[in-house]
Enzyme design. Structure first.
Site, PDB file in Angstrom:
ATOM      1  N   ASP A 119      -9.089  -1.330  -7.916  1.00 21.27           N
ATOM      2  CA  ASP A 119      -8.331  -1.523  -6.679  1.00 21.27           C
ATOM      3  C   ASP A 119      -7.790  -2.946  -6.557  1.00 21.27           C
ATOM      4  OD1 ASP A 119      -7.238  -0.890  -4.225  1.00 21.27           O
ATOM      5  OD2 ASP A 119      -9.092  -1.233  -3.101  1.00 21.27           O
TER       6      ASP A 119
ATOM      7  N   HIS B 194       0.888   1.489  -5.712  1.00 20.96           N
ATOM      8  CA  HIS B 194      -0.453   0.913  -5.756  1.00 20.96           C
ATOM      9  C   HIS B 194      -1.464   1.986  -6.153  1.00 20.96           C
ATOM     10  CE1 HIS B 194      -4.178  -1.087  -4.707  1.00 20.96           C
ATOM     11  NE2 HIS B 194      -4.405  -0.222  -3.726  1.00 20.96           N
TER      12      HIS B 194
ATOM     13  N   HIS C  64      -7.192   6.966  -2.762  1.00 18.76           N
ATOM     14  CA  HIS C  64      -8.025   5.986  -2.069  1.00 18.76           C
ATOM     15  C   HIS C  64      -7.311   5.236  -0.942  1.00 18.76           C
ATOM     16  CE1 HIS C  64      -6.033   2.771  -4.280  1.00 18.76           C
ATOM     17  NE2 HIS C  64      -6.638   1.915  -3.474  1.00 18.76           N
TER      18      HIS C  64
ATOM     19  N   HIS D 101       0.830  -1.206   0.000  1.00 15.86           N
ATOM     20  CA  HIS D 101       0.000   0.000   0.000  1.00 15.86           C
ATOM     21  C   HIS D 101       0.867   1.259   0.000  1.00 15.86           C
ATOM     22  CE1 HIS D 101      -3.277  -2.827   1.197  1.00 15.86           C
ATOM     23  NE2 HIS D 101      -3.909  -2.066   0.352  1.00 15.86           N
TER      24      HIS D 101
HETATM   25 ZN    ZN Z   1      -6.192   0.070  -2.607  1.00 19.89          ZN
END
Ligand code: ZN
Length: 799
Positions: A696, A531, A567, A527
Site C-alpha cells: 500500500d 492506486h 482495499h 486514491h
Molecule cells: Zn491504499
C-alpha cells in the site's frame, strides 16, 4: 549650574595618590566617595572612583586647574607628559576620562595621539577631551577632532571653577552614559547565554537582535539574521486574526503571551510559547519589541533542540550517510559474496542487525527485549516460563506506537496527525455529508468486459512485464483510459489461478473487477483505481518471494490479491480525520474508528455478493468463504495507519527476530524450526498484514519516475483536502499540505523517515528485496537533494 556641586556626595573616605606621576596639586578639599550608586533601568550599578588622565607636556595654569578640579571632584588623576607615557598609563589604568592638551603642536600631535588611544581595545568607553586654544578670529569646526576620536572640545580656560564644572558635566553626562553602556555588555552576555530564544525587533518589525538560542532553534547561522534588514519571518500557519490580535496588543503597549507558529529558516513552522513585550522608549513611543520563546510543554526542550540545531548540518550529513550506508551496506554484502544464493541470506543477516537496532520503540518492544535478555541467563524452567510470557505478549493487543520522538518536525507531525489519528475535533456545527453520487455502481452500466484472450494488443503489451517490480503502472493507466485495475487484475488473478481456486467463471471475475474498479473515484488524484492496481501489482510481486510463498497458503494468496484490489474502494479522497471532523455519514456509521478501512471492506463484500453476476465467492464452500472473508477484512483493516507501528512491531518481534535468532545460532538449516515460525497461523496473519501494508505504501520504493508521480498525486489529494477544510471552516488536519507553502521533498523525507525505512528494513529482511531498497535509497537521496536546494517542487526547475 553651580547647583551641580550640591549633588556631589562627599564622604570621609580619603584616597591618597601614591603614584609619583599623580597630580600633586595641594588640595584642601575632601575627595569624593569612591563608590556611587547609579540606577540603570532595573539595574543597580556602582560607580568606582573615576580615573582621569591628563596629557600635558608641561605644567601650566590649565593643567594645574584640571588637577585641582579632579581633586575637588574626588577623581583620581594621572598626568602624562608624552604620548608614549599616555598610552602606557592608559593601558595600565583604563581611565574613564582623558584630557589631552591640543594647544601646542610643537610638543606632540594630539590629533595623532587620540586615534592611538582609540586603537587600544578597551578605549571605547573612555571619554576623550581636547583642550584647544581660544580661537582668535573665526570658530573652526570640531569635525577633525571628532574624526580623530575626541568626544568633546574644551576651549582653554584655566579658571578653576570652569575646569571643575567641565568635569562635573562630563561626569554626569558622557562618562555616566559610558558606564551604563559598559553594563550593557553584561546584559548582552546574559542574553547571549540564555537558553530561551530572545528576539528584539524595532517598532516596524525589523530584527535588531537575536540571541544564539534563537538562531539555533530557528536554524540560522550566527549573525545571519542581522546581516540584512530582515523582518521577523512569519509563519503562514498562524490564523490571520491571531497576528492581528498580537499586533494590536503590542500597538497598545500591552504584553502578549500565547502559542504562536514561528517560521524556521528552512520554511518549517514550529509552535512556540511566546511572550512579546513592547518596550516604550523615547517620546513614549514603542521603540522595540522583545519576544521571549519558551518551548511548549517541556522545559528541557530548548536545550535539546538547541543542541540539535547546532549540530544540524552535521546531523543532516550523518542522517544522509546513515541512510546511504544502510542501503549500501546491505547491497555490498551481497556483491562481495560470491556464493550465489548464499548472498541473499547474508544480506538478510545484515538487515537483521538493523532490525535489532530498530528505532521502533513501543513499550512492548522494550519489555520483550528485557525478557529475551533475561532468558539467556535463566535456568531452563524460568526460560520456558518466560517463553510463555512472550507468547502472550505477542498475541495480545499491548502494542501501541510511542509517538513524539520526532514531534518537532511539522511534516511528520501532520502526517501522524492526519493519518494516524481519527483526530475528532469540535466543530462549529456545519456538517459535512460525504458526496454519494458516485457510490455503488451497478453492473450492466459498464461495457462488456473482455476476456483475457482478447485484451487489445496495445494494453497487453503494456502488461508484458507486470511481474517486474519496475513495471510502469501509469502506461497501463493511459492505455486503458484509467481502467488499469480491470486489466491488470484479470492478468494477475489468472496468473495466480484465482478463478480455479474460487471455482468461478472468468466472466464473473471480469464483472467483479469492473464493478470494483467503477467504485473507485477516478476524480481522486491519488486514491483511484490506479492506486488499487498498483497495490495489487506490489502484492502479486511480494507473493512470489520465496519466504512469502513458504509462509502462505493458496487461500492466503487469493485473500491478499482480493484485499489489494478492494482495499481503497470508494475512497472519497479525504483522510479519516477529515471525515471525523466533518461528521460525515461514514464516520458516524463507523464511530470514528477505522472509518475508511471499515467502509472499503464492507462495501467490497456488499458489491460482490449483491449480484451473482459478479459474485466471485458464489461457488465457495461456506467454511472456506468464511476464512477467506476474514483474511480479506483483516488485511484491508491493516492498511489503516493508526495501527502502523503495531503491525510493524508485531512482525519484527514475532517473525524477524525469531528467524534472526535461528540464523545467529547457525540453525538456519533447521528447516522445521524456520517452517514453524513461517507457517504458525498467527504469524501468517502478520505476514499478510505486513505484505499489504508494504504494498500500500510502496511508492517510495518504486523507480524514481514512478515515485515522483505518486508523490505529486498524494500531495495534490492532500492539498485538495486542505483547500476544502479551509473552505468549510473545518480544522486543517495537515497544515503542511497547503498548496501554497508545501515542500513536497520535505513531506516525502518525513514520510520515508517515519513510516517507510523501518518497515521496509523489516520486510526486506524477511522477503529479500534488494531492488526495492536500492530504489528507496535513490529516491530518498533525490528528495534530500531537492530539499538541500530548498526546492519545494517535485522536480528541479529546467536548466
Ligand atoms: Zn491504499
Amino acid at each position: 549650574m553651580m547647583g551641580c556641586a550640591s549633588s556631589i556626595h562627599i564622604s570621609d573616605r580619603v584616597n591618597h595618590s601614591e603614584d609619583s606621576q599623580n597630580c600633586s596639586h595641594p588640595g584642601h578639599i575632601k575627595p569624593q566617595s569612591t563608590l556611587t550608586e547609579v540606577q540603570f533601568g532595573p539595574m543597580k550599578l556602582y560607580e568606582d572612583q573615576l580615573q582621569v588622565l591628563l596629557v600635558f607636556a608641561k605644567d601650566d595654569a590649565q593643567s594645574n586647574s584640571f588637577c585641582w578640579a579632579c581633586e575637588r571632584a574626588g577623581f583620581r588623576c594621572n598626568v602624562a607628559r608624552t604620548p608614549e607615557a599616555a598610552l602606557e598609563s592608559f593601558q595600565e589604568k583604563n581611565h574613564d576620562l582623558i584630557i589631552i592638551d591640543h594647544r601646542h603642536s610643537r610638543y606632540f600631535d594630539a590629533e595623532a595621539l587620540c586615534p592611538s588611544i582609540r586603537g587600544i581595545s578597551c578605549s571605547h568607553n573612555t571619554v576623550i577631551v581636547a583642550v584647544v586654544k581660544r580661537p582668535d578670529r573665526e570658530e573652526a569646526t570640531v569635525m577633525p577632532l571628532i574624526s580623530a576620536g575626541f568626544n568633546r572640545r574644551y576651549v582653554e580656560n584655566s579658571n578653576m571653577m570652569s575646569c571643575y564644572n567641565e568635569l562635573l558635566q562630563l561626569h554626569h553626562g558622557e562618562i555616566r552614559a559610558q558606564i551604563k553602556l559598559r553594563a550593557c555588555n553584561a546584559v548582552f552576555t546574559a542574553l547571549e547565554q540564555s537558553q530561551e530564544a530572545i528576539e528584539i525587533s524595532s517598532e516596524d518589525h525589523f530584527i535588531q537582535y537575536v540571541n544564539p538560542a534563537y538562531e539555533c532553534i530557528m536554524g540560522y547561522q550566527r549573525g545571519e539574521l542581522l546581516k540584512e534588514n530582515t523582518e521577523v519571518p512569519k509563519s503562514e500557519k498562524n490564523k490571520p486574526d491571531l497576528l492581528e490580535n498580537i499586533s494590536s496588543c503590542i500597538r497598545r503597549g500591552k504584553e502578549w503571551q500565547g502559542v504562536y507558529y514561528a517560521k524556521k529558516k528552512n520554511g518549517d513552522s514550529v509552535q512556540q510559547n511566546v511572550k512579546m513585550t513592547p518596550v516604550v522608549g523615547q517620546g513614549g513611543k514603542i521603540r522595540h519589541c522583545v519576544s521571549v520563546t519558551r518551548p511548549l510543554n517541556d522545559h528541557n526542550k530548548t536545550e535539546k533542540s538547541c543542541e540539535r540545531v547546532q549540530a544540524e548540518s552535521q546531523t543532516d550529513i550523518q542522517q544522509f550517510s546513515k541512510h546511504k550506508d544502510r542501503r549500501k551496506g546491505s547491497l555490498d554484502v551481497r556483491s562481495t559474496t560470491s556464493r550465489g544464493s548464499d548472498g541473499s541470506s547474508q544480506r538478510r543477516h545484515s538487515s537483521m542487525a538493523r532490525i535489532h537496532s530498530m528505532t521502533i520503540e513501543a513499550p512492548i518492544t522494550k519489555v520483550i527485549n528485557i525478557i529475551n535478555a533475561a532468558q539467556e541467563s535463566s535456568p531452563m524452567p524460568v526460560a520456558e516460563a518466560l517463553d510463555r510470557v512472550l507468547e502472550i505478549l505477542r498475541t495480545t493487543e499491548l502494542y501501541s506506537p510511542q509517538l513524539g520522538t520526532k514531534e518537532e518536525d511539522p511534516h511528520t507531525n501532520d502526517l501522524v496527525g492526519g493519518l494516524m489519528t481519527d483526530g475528532l475535533r469540535r466543530l462549529s456545527g456545519n456538517e459535512y455529508i460525504l458526496a454519494t453520487k458516485q457510490l455503488h455502481h451497478i453492473p450492466g452500466h459498464l461495457t462488456t468486459p473482455l476476456s483475457l484472450n482478447d485484451i487489445p494488443p496495445c494494453i497487453a503489451q503494456t502488461m508484458e512485464n507486470e511481474d517486474s517490480w519496475d513495471f510502469d503502472i501509469f502506461n497501463l493507466e493511459s492505455a486503458t483510459v484509467k481502467r488499469p485495475l480491470s486489466y491488470l487484475g484479470l492478468k494477475i488473478f489468472s496468473r495466480f489461478g484465482v478463478c480455479e481456486f474460487l471455482s468461478c467463471p472468468e466472466a464473473t471475475l471480469r464483472s467483479w473487477l469492473q464493478i470494483i474498479e467503477a467504485n473507485y473515484h477516478s476524480s481522486n488524484s491519488y486514491h483511484n483505481s490506479t492506486h488499487a492496481a498498483d497495490v495489487l501489482h506490489a502484492t502479486a510481486y511480494f507473493l512470489c518471494k520465496e519466504r512469502v510463498k513458504q509462509s502462505l497458503d493458496p487461500i492466503d494468496e487469493v485473500a491478499a490479491l482480493i484485499a489489494a484490489a478492494v482495499h481503497d474502494v470508494d475512497h472519497p479522497g479525504r483522510t479519516n480525520s477529515f471525515l471525523c471532523n466533518a461528521g460525515s455519514e461514514l464516520a458516524i456509521l463507523y464511530n470514528d474508528t477505522a472509518v475508511l478501512e471499515s467502509h472499503h471492506a464492507a462495501l467490497a463484500f456488499q458489491i460482490t455478493t449483491r449480484d451473482d453476476k459478479c459474485n466471485i465467492f458464489k461457488n465457495m464452500e461456506r467454511n472456506e468463504y468464511r476464512t477467506l472473508r476474514q483474511a480479506v477484512i483483516d488485511m484491508v483493516l491493516a492498511t489503516e495507519m493508526t495501527k502502523h507501528f503495531e503491525h510493524v512491531n508485531k512482525f519484527v518481534n514475532s517473525i524477524n527476530k525469531p528467524l534472526a535468532a535461528l540464523e545467529e545460532n547457525g540453525d538456519s538449516s533447521d528447516e522445521d524450526s524456520v517452517q514453524n515460525i513461517l507457517t504458525a497461523p498467527e504469524n501468517r496473519i502478520l505476514v499478510k498484514r505486513m505484505l499489504i501494508k508494504c504494498a500500500d505504501i510502496s511508492n517510495p520504493c518504486r523507480p524514481l519516475e514512478l515515485c515522483i508521480e505518486w508523490a505529486g498525486r498524494i500531495s495534490e489529494e492532500y492539498f485538495a483536502q486542505t483547500d476544502e477544510e479551509k473552505q468549510q471552516g473545518l480544522p486543517v488536519v495537515m497544515p503542511v499540505f497547503d498548496r501554497n507553502t508545501c515542500s513536497v521533498p520535505k513531506s516525502q523525507i518525513s514520510f520515508i523517515d517515519y513510516f517507510i525505512t523501518d518497515m521496509f528494513d523489516a520486510w526486506d529482511a524477511f522477503a529479500d528485496l534488494p531492488n526495492l531498497m536500492q530504489h528507496l535509497d535513490n529516491n530518498f537521496r533525490y528528495w534530500k537533494s531537492l530539499d538541500e536546494k530548498k526546492l519545494h517542487s517535485l522536480r528541479p526547475p529546467p536548466e
